[in-house]
Design a protein around this motif. Structure first.
Motif, PDB file in Angstrom:
ATOM      1  N   TYR A 528      -4.766  11.440   5.210  1.00 41.11           N
ATOM      2  CA  TYR A 528      -6.003  13.184   5.069  1.00 41.11           C
ATOM      3  C   TYR A 528      -7.301  12.501   5.518  1.00 41.11           C
ATOM      4  N   SER A 529      -7.351  11.775   5.776  1.00 42.21           N
ATOM      5  CA  SER A 529      -8.880  11.020   6.294  1.00 42.21           C
ATOM      6  C   SER A 529      -9.910  12.243   6.776  1.00 42.21           C
ATOM      7  N   SER A 530      -9.419  12.450   7.867  1.00 43.03           N
ATOM      8  CA  SER A 530      -9.842  13.937   8.683  1.00 43.03           C
ATOM      9  C   SER A 530      -9.291  14.918   8.482  1.00 43.03           C
ATOM     10  N   LEU A 531      -9.897  16.491   9.474  1.00 45.16           N
ATOM     11  CA  LEU A 531      -9.155  17.274   9.453  1.00 45.16           C
ATOM     12  C   LEU A 531      -9.273  16.973  11.228  1.00 45.16           C
ATOM     13  N   ILE A 532      -9.775  15.748  12.203  1.00 44.90           N
ATOM     14  CA  ILE A 532      -9.037  16.060  13.250  1.00 44.90           C
ATOM     15  C   ILE A 532      -8.399  15.464  13.454  1.00 44.90           C
ATOM     16  N   PRO A 533      -6.817  15.548  14.001  1.00 44.77           N
ATOM     17  CA  PRO A 533      -5.941  15.024  14.564  1.00 44.77           C
ATOM     18  C   PRO A 533      -5.622  14.024  15.322  1.00 44.77           C
ATOM     19  N   MET A 534      -6.619  13.457  16.682  1.00 46.08           N
ATOM     20  CA  MET A 534      -6.872  12.833  17.619  1.00 46.08           C
ATOM     21  C   MET A 534      -7.484  11.617  16.929  1.00 46.08           C
ATOM     22  N   PHE A 535      -8.388  11.759  15.517  1.00 47.62           N
ATOM     23  CA  PHE A 535      -8.440  10.465  15.388  1.00 47.62           C
ATOM     24  C   PHE A 535      -7.369   9.356  13.827  1.00 47.62           C
ATOM     25  N   GLU A 536      -7.298   8.675  14.731  1.00 45.21           N
ATOM     26  CA  GLU A 536      -6.739   7.587  13.609  1.00 45.21           C
ATOM     27  C   GLU A 536      -6.425   7.930  12.159  1.00 45.21           C
ATOM     28  N   ASN A 537      -4.619   7.885  11.704  1.00 39.82           N
ATOM     29  CA  ASN A 537      -4.907   8.664  10.300  1.00 39.82           C
ATOM     30  C   ASN A 537      -3.740   7.282   9.576  1.00 39.82           C
ATOM     31  N   SER A 538      -3.299   6.234  10.921  1.00 44.03           N
ATOM     32  CA  SER A 538      -2.090   5.800  10.059  1.00 44.03           C
ATOM     33  C   SER A 538      -2.754   4.868   8.400  1.00 44.03           C
ATOM     34  N   THR A 539      -1.995   4.523   7.970  1.00 45.43           N
ATOM     35  CA  THR A 539      -1.747   3.855   6.023  1.00 45.43           C
ATOM     36  C   THR A 539      -1.693   2.300   7.048  1.00 45.43           C
ATOM     37  N   ILE A 540      -2.676   1.517   6.362  1.00 44.70           N
ATOM     38  CA  ILE A 540      -3.032   0.142   6.527  1.00 44.70           C
ATOM     39  C   ILE A 540      -2.537  -0.887   5.580  1.00 44.70           C
ATOM     40  N   TYR A 541      -1.324  -1.673   5.285  1.00 46.18           N
ATOM     41  CA  TYR A 541      -1.177  -2.057   4.210  1.00 46.18           C
ATOM     42  C   TYR A 541      -1.476  -3.722   4.337  1.00 46.18           C
ATOM     43  N   ALA A 542      -1.880  -3.749   3.293  1.00 49.43           N
ATOM     44  CA  ALA A 542      -2.350  -5.300   3.676  1.00 49.43           C
ATOM     45  C   ALA A 542      -1.870  -5.593   2.538  1.00 49.43           C
ATOM     46  N   LYS A 543      -0.943  -7.335   2.150  1.00 45.17           N
ATOM     47  CA  LYS A 543      -0.055  -8.535   1.544  1.00 45.17           C
ATOM     48  C   LYS A 543      -1.756  -8.463   0.513  1.00 45.17           C
ATOM     49  N   HIS A 544      -0.905  -8.095  -0.833  1.00 47.16           N
ATOM     50  CA  HIS A 544      -1.343  -8.930  -2.066  1.00 47.16           C
ATOM     51  C   HIS A 544      -1.229  -9.508  -2.568  1.00 47.16           C
ATOM     52  N   ALA A 545      -0.593 -10.780  -3.639  1.00 53.62           N
ATOM     53  CA  ALA A 545       0.141 -11.362  -4.360  1.00 53.62           C
ATOM     54  C   ALA A 545      -1.407 -10.880  -5.583  1.00 53.62           C
ATOM     55  N   LEU A 546      -1.228 -10.716  -6.950  1.00 55.57           N
ATOM     56  CA  LEU A 546      -2.318 -11.292  -8.062  1.00 55.57           C
ATOM     57  C   LEU A 546      -1.076 -11.910  -8.851  1.00 55.57           C
ATOM     58  N   LEU A 547      -1.361 -13.317  -9.402  1.00 51.62           N
ATOM     59  CA  LEU A 547      -1.887 -14.722  -9.424  1.00 51.62           C
ATOM     60  C   LEU A 547      -1.651 -14.238 -11.139  1.00 51.62           C
ATOM     61  N   THR A 548      -0.862 -15.498 -12.404  1.00 49.81           N
ATOM     62  CA  THR A 548      -0.124 -15.845 -13.320  1.00 49.81           C
ATOM     63  C   THR A 548      -0.639 -16.967 -13.713  1.00 49.81           C
ATOM     64  N   THR A 549      -1.288 -16.766 -14.801  1.00 46.78           N
ATOM     65  CA  THR A 549      -1.585 -18.598 -14.648  1.00 46.78           C
ATOM     66  C   THR A 549      -1.244 -18.585 -16.113  1.00 46.78           C
ATOM     67  N   LYS A 550      -1.286 -19.884 -16.484  1.00 52.10           N
ATOM     68  CA  LYS A 550      -0.670 -20.202 -17.787  1.00 52.10           C
ATOM     69  C   LYS A 550      -2.174 -20.852 -19.048  1.00 52.10           C
ATOM     70  N   ILE A 551      -1.854 -19.660 -20.219  1.00 52.41           N
ATOM     71  CA  ILE A 551      -2.870 -20.598 -21.009  1.00 52.41           C
ATOM     72  C   ILE A 551      -2.586 -21.420 -22.156  1.00 52.41           C
ATOM     73  N   ASP A 552      -1.718 -20.999 -23.014  1.00 49.17           N
ATOM     74  CA  ASP A 552      -1.400 -22.709 -23.618  1.00 49.17           C
ATOM     75  C   ASP A 552       0.589 -22.065 -23.160  1.00 49.17           C
ATOM     76  N   ASP A 553       0.997 -23.200 -24.582  1.00 49.65           N
ATOM     77  CA  ASP A 553       2.991 -23.033 -23.905  1.00 49.65           C
ATOM     78  C   ASP A 553       3.434 -21.617 -24.010  1.00 49.65           C
ATOM     79  N   HIS A 554       2.802 -21.247 -24.916  1.00 47.38           N
ATOM     80  CA  HIS A 554       2.489 -19.902 -25.528  1.00 47.38           C
ATOM     81  C   HIS A 554       2.609 -18.110 -24.445  1.00 47.38           C
TER      82      HIS A 554
END
Length: 782
Positions: A528-554
């Motif tokens: 829904y970025s533009s009311l002009i249908p001739m413009f590109e309106n595809s969705t862009i997907y970017a793979k992205h992981a959020l990391l988990t880190t160890k703070i202590d043993d628990h």
């Protein structure tokens, strides 16, 4: 004026470009441009409608690959060359444009934006090998003998003698050759090597898919690998491919004192067609390389590194390949590898990791080493997404990304919660004795100069907001088509979150950026970025992981989602955790498509947005109270009655033109013993705040030198500044929706921006800052 980034969400407003360039009769007849056939509009009539403001662009017409970026230590100038078709909005007649800068933020065309004066290299000029085009190349601030000599710059570029050229079509030998030119005046004029081309054809026997984009460099580590010591040799890669087999990065060497003679050493990188390190995470290496850059990076302690380990990377433009959820067959990817010496004494890269350098429409990333900051800086070409619809009305085509620094990002004690780290992807890992990993990847972030541009703001504080259920749009009560936003979001395992921007008041136009933790995708939805249908309106997907880190043993801790979003009219550039990047375009049509707000999806969990501060487009004037000149700058032209007036940055009693949403700040440099400086409304000329009551004042009047006052203008109209409760001594403030037209120029505050015919350039003159800062400490899901 600089900007200090202290907190976590930052929104920068520069300008707000509106529909001033459309013919007035069209504006009167239609609510939005979706009701207009853009292909019938006059040339350049939409020049400022969607044109970005703070991204570098050619003065007009078509532009693509950045070429030969470099820093010249003799002149202390940064240089950016770029491919340009100076007389049309489509590719062809490829030349090099040229701009220079002291800080990579404010650029100046060399030698002028007018006509073809900014063109540095043109087809066939000085070199009969380039009659069909001057393709991408590189440069170093050395002489042809390889010496540093008083600012001399040597360029090596692809000279084109025959078209068409395509990776999947017939390739005619000697259609592409490699040529050399030298500049003795800081890249303004060129002397072409009399024996061009310096390389006439690919290695014998190769059925290539292309042979172009030479990248010139010194590479001490390569010298040590091949010859046991740093011998000062020059090395060069040429992007290529072998038909029916796969892409190749061809490797050449020149002796330290002669850049005209090159020896082929072999392929530095060789893979099969459509090779990918990881189909989901890493993109495709395609069938032909273009604009390839190899470089070494040192781990730095500031980014978690050890200040000792050096890694080898290549960033590649790839053609013809594809993987899941990426519509284009052009990729900007990176690989990391070890360089080994083969049995025939030539080097080759053994790939260890690979990722995507930009998941959007950025291509042809090109880099240089900046000795001032000991850093590797890239620029990329962001293709338009208008599908060529209305291109003549646009009058331009393409821009350059913000300058990006690449670096080694190191994370300690990372937990492999889902088995991801055991896969090959855009990372390398070192196992630790406690079962965690040291995680290393290529980081990508805007250079410090971009961030530091926004220091010393006057914030407006906002209260926190808490949402106990999903929301499709909750406004930040901020509207802009040009801003920067920075945020950290604590994302739960099943709740998506992000932002809505360029939203119209009726909700018909908007763009969303959300992170989905379930699929681990950053999703830029342009439906829904533009009311002009001739413009590109595809969705862009970017793979992205959020990391988990160890703070202590628990205890473990999941990484916050860090987003830095630049919206520059139509150009959107996103950085996630400084390792995932998207750049693309959107084209809203409605004049009020400037809303900004939150979006939260998934399960009904409490979400709290805690803000620190907001300030609007900030235009700063230094104000003095000085004598006026009769019949010229004195109010009413009557010095007997009014002997003094206010001067803004040295100009007496100027009228000011601002945009809706701008914040005007006056810094008073001289004491006014009576009638303090006031900004007011509803006071007709020639009275200038004469009847200013408390309700009429828009600011707190200031009297003493060193006092500061400011006002945010949220609606258009005529306002006034001058002496409080005085019949004169002041001028008007005209607040409008537009900045300039395609055939005029304007000056606001102390930043001069002009669109001259079909070209635009931006330059800093005194003390201007257009910025909005919203600092978000955290977004907490409970």
């Amino acid at each position: 004026m600089k900007v200090h980034l202290l907190l976590i969400i930052l929104i920068k407003f520069v300008y707000s470009i509106n529909r001033n360039s459309i013919p007035l009769n069209i504006l009167k007849q239609t609510e939005d441009l979706s009701q207009v056939d853009l292909s019938t509009l006059p040339d350049n009539s939409l020049f400022t409608k969607w044109r970005p403001i703070y991204h570098f662009a050619s003065p007009n017409s078509w532009m693509n690959d950045p070429c030969a970026p470099l820093y010249n230590p003799t002149t202390e100038n940064y240089h950016l060359y770029y491919q340009v078709q100076p007389s049309h909005v489509q590719w062809g007649n490829i030349s090099w444009g040229h701009a220079k800068s002291k800080d990579m933020i404010f650029w100046e065309d060399v030698t002028s934006w007018e006509g073809y004066k900014y063109v540095a290299l043109a087809p066939g000029v000085g070199n009969n090998q380039s009659i069909k085009g001057v393709f991408t190349g590189s440069a170093l601030p050395v002489s042809i003998q390889g010496n540093i000599e008083n600012g001399t710059i040597t360029f090596i570029y692809t000279s084109v003698k025959q078209l068409p050229i395509s990776w999947n079509g017939f390739y005619e030998l000697e259609s592409e050759t490699q040529s050399l030119a030298v500049s003795y005046d800081d890249g303004v004029t060129f002397q072409h090597y009399e024996n061009n081309p310096i390389l006439r054809s690919p290695p014998t026997g190769m059925n290539v898919t292309g042979w172009r984009d030479p990248k010139l460099k010194k590479w001490p580590e390569m010298d040590v690998l091949l010859y046991g010591s740093n011998q000062g040799n020059y090395y060069m890669t040429i992007s290529s491919g072998i038909r029916g087999i796969g892409p190749r990065l061809l490797f050449y060497k020149a002796h330290p004192n002669d850049l005209t003679k090159w020896t082929y050493l072999g392929p530095l990188l060789a893979v099969n067609g459509n090779y990918t390190v990881n189909e989901i995470w890493s993109g495709s290496l395609g069938y032909n390389f273009e604009v390839s850059n190899t470089f070494a990076l040192l781990e730095k302690a500031a980014d978690g590194g050890d200040n000792r380990t050096i890694h080898t990377f290549a960033i590649l433009g790839t053609e013809g390949g594809n993987t899941t959820l990426h519509q284009s067959t052009h990729w900007s990817v990176w690989i990391q590898g070890n360089i080994i010496k083969t049995s025939n004494d030539s080097p080759i890269i053994n790939i260890l990791a690979g990722g995507v350098a930009d998941w959007g429409d950025t291509y042809a990333l090109n880099s240089f080493h900046d000795p001032k900051g000991d850093r590797r800086i890239f620029y990329g070409w962001v293709m338009e997404a208008n599908n060529n619809y209305g291109e003549r009305a646009f009058g331009y085509n393409g821009q350059i990304t913000l300058p990006r620094e690449v670096f080694i990002q190191v994370y300690a004690n990372v937990v492999d919660v889902d088995g991801l780290l055991t896969q090959q992807g855009p990372w390398t890992v070192i196992p630790n004795s406690d079962g965690t990993y040291t995680f290393k990847t290529l980081g990508i972030r805007p250079i410090d100069e971009v961030i530091k541009l926004r220091q010393n703001n006057n914030p407006v504080y906002l209260v926190s907001q808490t949402f106990n259920q999903p929301t499709l749009f909750t406004s930040l009560n901020i509207s802009s088509s040009n801003f920067e936003l920075q945020t950290y979001i604590n994302v739960s395992s099943n709740t998506s979150a992000g932002f809505v921007f360029r939203r119209s008041s009726n909700g018909l136009e908007y763009t969303t950026l959300i992170y989905d933790p379930v699929s681990q995708y950053l999703i830029l939805n342009r439906t829904y970025s533009s009311l002009i249908p001739m413009f590109e309106n595809s969705t862009i997907y970017a793979k992205h992981a959020l990391l988990t880190t160890k703070i202590d043993d628990h205890t473990t801790q999941k990484e916050l989602l860090s987003l830095r979003i630049f919206v520059d009219n139509s150009l959107v550039e996103v950085y996630a955790n400084n390792r995932t990047v998207i750049a693309t375009h959107i084209y809203p049509t409605l004049s009020d498509s400037a809303g900004l707000g939150y979006i939260v999806g998934g399960q009904s969990e409490s979400v709290t947005f805690t803000f620190s501060s907001v300030s609007a487009n900030l235009i700063i004037y230094t104000v003095t109270f000085v004598s006026c000149v009769e019949n010229s700058t004195c109010p009413q032209g009557n010095p007997a009655t009014y002997s003094a007036t206010f001067a803004l940055n040295g100009t007496l009693s100027p009228n000011i033109t601002l945009n809706v949403g701008d914040q005007l700040q006056f810094n008073l440099a001289t004491t006014v013993t009576s009638h303090p400086l006031t900004i007011c409304q509803n006071s007709a000329v020639p009275n200038f705040c004469k009847g200013a009551a408390t309700s009429d004042e828009l600011n707190t009047p200031i009297t003493n030198a060193g006092d500061t006052t400011s006002v945010i203008f949220n609606t258009s109209g005529t306002y006034y500044y001058g002496c409080h409760n005085h019949p004169g001594m002041g001028a008007m403030i005209n607040v409008i929706q537009t900045v300039t037209t395609a055939s005029s120029s304007s000056s606001t505050g102390s930043l001069s921006t002009s669109t001259k015919g079909t070209g635009a350039r931006h330059q800093l003159s005194v003390l201007l800052l257009f910025t909005v800062i919203v600092s978000l400490f955290t977004i907490i899901f409970t």
